[in-house]
Design a protein around this motif. Structure first.
Motif, PDB file in Angstrom:
ATOM      1  N   VAL A 125       0.837  -1.209   0.000  1.00 49.34           N
ATOM      2  CA  VAL A 125       0.000   0.000   0.000  1.00 49.34           C
ATOM      3  C   VAL A 125       0.869   1.254   0.000  1.00 49.34           C
ATOM      4  N   SER A 126       1.881   1.291   0.871  1.00 52.48           N
ATOM      5  CA  SER A 126       2.713   2.491   0.931  1.00 52.48           C
ATOM      6  C   SER A 126       3.549   2.634  -0.339  1.00 52.48           C
ATOM      7  N   SER A 127       3.928   1.508  -0.931  1.00 50.60           N
ATOM      8  CA  SER A 127       4.694   1.565  -2.180  1.00 50.60           C
ATOM      9  C   SER A 127       3.835   2.095  -3.317  1.00 50.60           C
ATOM     10  N   ALA A 128       2.584   1.626  -3.374  1.00 49.39           N
ATOM     11  CA  ALA A 128       1.677   2.098  -4.420  1.00 49.39           C
ATOM     12  C   ALA A 128       1.463   3.604  -4.280  1.00 49.39           C
ATOM     13  N   ASN A 129       1.310   4.045  -3.034  1.00 55.68           N
ATOM     14  CA  ASN A 129       1.139   5.482  -2.791  1.00 55.68           C
ATOM     15  C   ASN A 129       2.390   6.264  -3.176  1.00 55.68           C
ATOM     16  N   ALA A 130       3.555   5.742  -2.807  1.00 56.14           N
ATOM     17  CA  ALA A 130       4.818   6.424  -3.108  1.00 56.14           C
ATOM     18  C   ALA A 130       5.048   6.527  -4.610  1.00 56.14           C
ATOM     19  N   LEU A 131       4.725   5.463  -5.333  1.00 55.87           N
ATOM     20  CA  LEU A 131       4.899   5.472  -6.789  1.00 55.87           C
ATOM     21  C   LEU A 131       3.999   6.522  -7.422  1.00 55.87           C
ATOM     22  N   ARG A 132       2.770   6.552  -6.934  1.00 55.46           N
ATOM     23  CA  ARG A 132       1.801   7.504  -7.451  1.00 55.46           C
ATOM     24  C   ARG A 132       2.292   8.933  -7.223  1.00 55.46           C
ATOM     25  N   GLU A 133       2.795   9.187  -6.004  1.00 56.82           N
ATOM     26  CA  GLU A 133       3.202  10.547  -5.631  1.00 56.82           C
ATOM     27  C   GLU A 133       4.482  10.991  -6.308  1.00 56.82           C
ATOM     28  N   SER A 134       5.458  10.082  -6.395  1.00 54.71           N
ATOM     29  CA  SER A 134       6.755  10.528  -6.886  1.00 54.71           C
ATOM     30  C   SER A 134       6.862  10.497  -8.401  1.00 54.71           C
ATOM     31  N   HIS A 135       6.288   9.525  -9.035  1.00 53.97           N
ATOM     32  CA  HIS A 135       6.453   9.422 -10.486  1.00 53.97           C
ATOM     33  C   HIS A 135       5.136   9.340 -11.237  1.00 53.97           C
ATOM     34  N   ASP A 136       4.053   9.649 -10.529  1.00 54.10           N
ATOM     35  CA  ASP A 136       2.731   9.463 -11.117  1.00 54.10           C
ATOM     36  C   ASP A 136       2.653   8.052 -11.694  1.00 54.10           C
ATOM     37  N   GLY A 137       3.291   7.145 -10.969  1.00 54.49           N
ATOM     38  CA  GLY A 137       3.400   5.782 -11.485  1.00 54.49           C
ATOM     39  C   GLY A 137       2.430   4.837 -10.819  1.00 54.49           C
ATOM     40  N   SER A 138       2.670   3.563 -10.995  1.00 49.16           N
ATOM     41  CA  SER A 138       1.762   2.597 -10.392  1.00 49.16           C
ATOM     42  C   SER A 138       2.391   1.237 -10.151  1.00 49.16           C
ATOM     43  N   LEU A 139       1.677   0.489  -9.330  1.00 47.50           N
ATOM     44  CA  LEU A 139       2.093  -0.859  -8.941  1.00 47.50           C
ATOM     45  C   LEU A 139       1.008  -1.834  -9.371  1.00 47.50           C
ATOM     46  N   ALA A 140       1.399  -2.956  -9.909  1.00 49.72           N
ATOM     47  CA  ALA A 140       0.427  -4.004 -10.211  1.00 49.72           C
ATOM     48  C   ALA A 140       0.954  -5.323  -9.659  1.00 49.72           C
ATOM     49  N   ILE A 141       0.043  -6.209  -9.331  1.00 46.98           N
ATOM     50  CA  ILE A 141       0.399  -7.498  -8.746  1.00 46.98           C
ATOM     51  C   ILE A 141       0.043  -8.625  -9.702  1.00 46.98           C
ATOM     52  N   VAL A 142       0.894  -9.647  -9.739  1.00 49.52           N
ATOM     53  CA  VAL A 142       0.578 -10.857 -10.488  1.00 49.52           C
ATOM     54  C   VAL A 142       0.283 -11.963  -9.496  1.00 49.52           C
ATOM     55  N   CYS A 143      -0.863 -12.585  -9.634  1.00 47.21           N
ATOM     56  CA  CYS A 143      -1.203 -13.720  -8.782  1.00 47.21           C
ATOM     57  C   CYS A 143      -2.108 -14.647  -9.577  1.00 47.21           C
ATOM     58  N   PRO A 144      -1.584 -15.827  -9.945  1.00 49.21           N
ATOM     59  CA  PRO A 144      -2.392 -16.761 -10.752  1.00 49.21           C
ATOM     60  C   PRO A 144      -3.632 -17.207  -9.990  1.00 49.21           C
ATOM     61  N   GLU A 145      -4.654 -17.583 -10.746  1.00 48.53           N
ATOM     62  CA  GLU A 145      -5.915 -18.058 -10.154  1.00 48.53           C
ATOM     63  C   GLU A 145      -5.709 -19.198  -9.186  1.00 48.53           C
ATOM     64  N   GLU A 146      -4.748 -20.089  -9.513  1.00 50.14           N
ATOM     65  CA  GLU A 146      -4.520 -21.275  -8.683  1.00 50.14           C
ATOM     66  C   GLU A 146      -4.015 -20.918  -7.295  1.00 50.14           C
ATOM     67  N   ASN A 147      -3.400 -19.729  -7.173  1.00 50.91           N
ATOM     68  CA  ASN A 147      -2.887 -19.338  -5.864  1.00 50.91           C
ATOM     69  C   ASN A 147      -4.033 -18.734  -5.040  1.00 50.91           C
ATOM     70  N   GLU A 148      -4.958 -19.609  -4.655  1.00 52.97           N
ATOM     71  CA  GLU A 148      -6.187 -19.169  -3.986  1.00 52.97           C
ATOM     72  C   GLU A 148      -5.909 -18.500  -2.644  1.00 52.97           C
ATOM     73  N   ASN A 149      -4.913 -19.035  -1.925  1.00 55.40           N
ATOM     74  CA  ASN A 149      -4.617 -18.496  -0.597  1.00 55.40           C
ATOM     75  C   ASN A 149      -4.242 -17.021  -0.664  1.00 55.40           C
ATOM     76  N   VAL A 150      -3.314 -16.691  -1.563  1.00 47.57           N
ATOM     77  CA  VAL A 150      -2.863 -15.306  -1.651  1.00 47.57           C
ATOM     78  C   VAL A 150      -3.974 -14.409  -2.192  1.00 47.57           C
ATOM     79  N   HIS A 151      -4.757 -14.934  -3.132  1.00 48.35           N
ATOM     80  CA  HIS A 151      -5.912 -14.156  -3.631  1.00 48.35           C
ATOM     81  C   HIS A 151      -6.854 -13.800  -2.500  1.00 48.35           C
ATOM     82  N   ARG A 152      -7.094 -14.786  -1.645  1.00 50.17           N
ATOM     83  CA  ARG A 152      -8.008 -14.579  -0.521  1.00 50.17           C
ATOM     84  C   ARG A 152      -7.470 -13.515   0.426  1.00 50.17           C
ATOM     85  N   ILE A 153      -6.156 -13.557   0.663  1.00 54.57           N
ATOM     86  CA  ILE A 153      -5.538 -12.571   1.543  1.00 54.57           C
ATOM     87  C   ILE A 153      -5.665 -11.172   0.956  1.00 54.57           C
ATOM     88  N   LEU A 154      -5.372 -11.042  -0.333  1.00 50.51           N
ATOM     89  CA  LEU A 154      -5.461  -9.725  -0.981  1.00 50.51           C
ATOM     90  C   LEU A 154      -6.891  -9.191  -0.907  1.00 50.51           C
TER      91      LEU A 154
END
Lengths: 121, 146
Positions: free
Chosen positions: A66-95
């Protein structure tokens, strides 16, 4: 259980790709923060975090995202994206439980996530 | 570290078991492994087990970050099985620090407690002069309401 690791790469379009695997907990999240901060400091505006091999990502690591996404937005008008395959249900659930949906885009593949960061790419 | 067979016997009988760990980040994986063994012995299914381990990790992380270990530098994890519920309590000697309110729609900090509550049936927080205890309780599948 898998131990934590980070591997880093930069695409032709200048997108930094970090793959974080294993269990990302409070012992590991400072390293994740440091890696991401390094890229932001180096002027990277678009960052892809690949969680395909992550088995676990705790709230301190979510906080880093969260803080990285905010920092990217503020400093470079940039962004963060995450890769998580469908099979990784546990991490999807956490997100999902962490409430990141809609805030940080999540793609099932690197291609999908990259297309969010590099429109038309 | 208790053997799985020992844990299984104790969980069935309902005897409280205790694990004391150094309050260091490197010990988090020990706490998770312990929670995983306990959850397996209790009979939680895969998803419930993952959620339980995740919640325990959050509670132990909080104790390491914000708590004060006892004079030996330890925090304690206690397991109790009663009335079909599994309860794991994490205790330290400090005062639970409620994170400062972050009113951003997406807060940068302080979501651990909220996530604990989403993952197990009950979360109890007890703050006393001697220390803070976070107790996480969950029931077996069938008794759960989700």
């Amino acid at each position: 259980m898998g131990s934590f690791y980070i591997s880093e790469d930069v695409t032709r379009d200048g997108v930094a790709v970090l793959a974080a695997g294993g269990e990302i907990d409070y012992e590991a999240s400072p390293q994740l923060r440091k890696s991401i901060a390094g890229h932001i400091k180096a002027g990277v505006g678009r960052l892809l975090l690949d969680l395909s091999s992550a088995t676990f990502i705790d709230s301190t690591a979510i906080g880093v995202l969260v803080s990285s996404a905010n920092a990217l937005r503020e400093s470079h008008d940039g962004s963060l994206a995450i890769v998580c395959p469908e099979e990784n249900e546990n991490v999807h659930r956490i997100l999902e439980i962490a409430g990141l949906r809609g805030f940080i885009p999540v793609g099932h593949t690197r291609q999908e996530a990259l297309s969010v960061l590099v429109p038309g790419g | 570290m208790q053997r799985s067979a020992e844990i299984e016997a104790d969980v069935t009988i309902g005897v409280a078991r205790e694990l004391r760990l150094p309050a260091r980040p490197s010990q988090l994986r020990v706490a998770r492994d312990y929670a995983r063994e306990v959850a397996t012995a209790f009979g939680l299914d895969t998803q419930a087990r993952y959620a339980f381990v995740y919640a325990v990790n959050e509670a132990v992380t909080n104790a390491i970050r914000h708590g004060a270990p006892d004079e030996q530098g330890l925090i304690s994890l206690r397991v109790v099985v009663a009335d079909g519920r599994l309860t794991l309590s994490v205790s330290d000697s400090g005062t639970f620090l409620v994170p400062p309110r972050d009113d951003a729609a997406i807060p940068e900090r302080g979501r651990g407690f909220q996530m604990m509550a989403s993952l197990v049936d009950e979360v109890h927080l007890s703050i006393e002069s001697g220390g803070t205890t976070v107790s996480l309780s969950t029931a077996r599948l069938g008794a759960r309401t989700d």
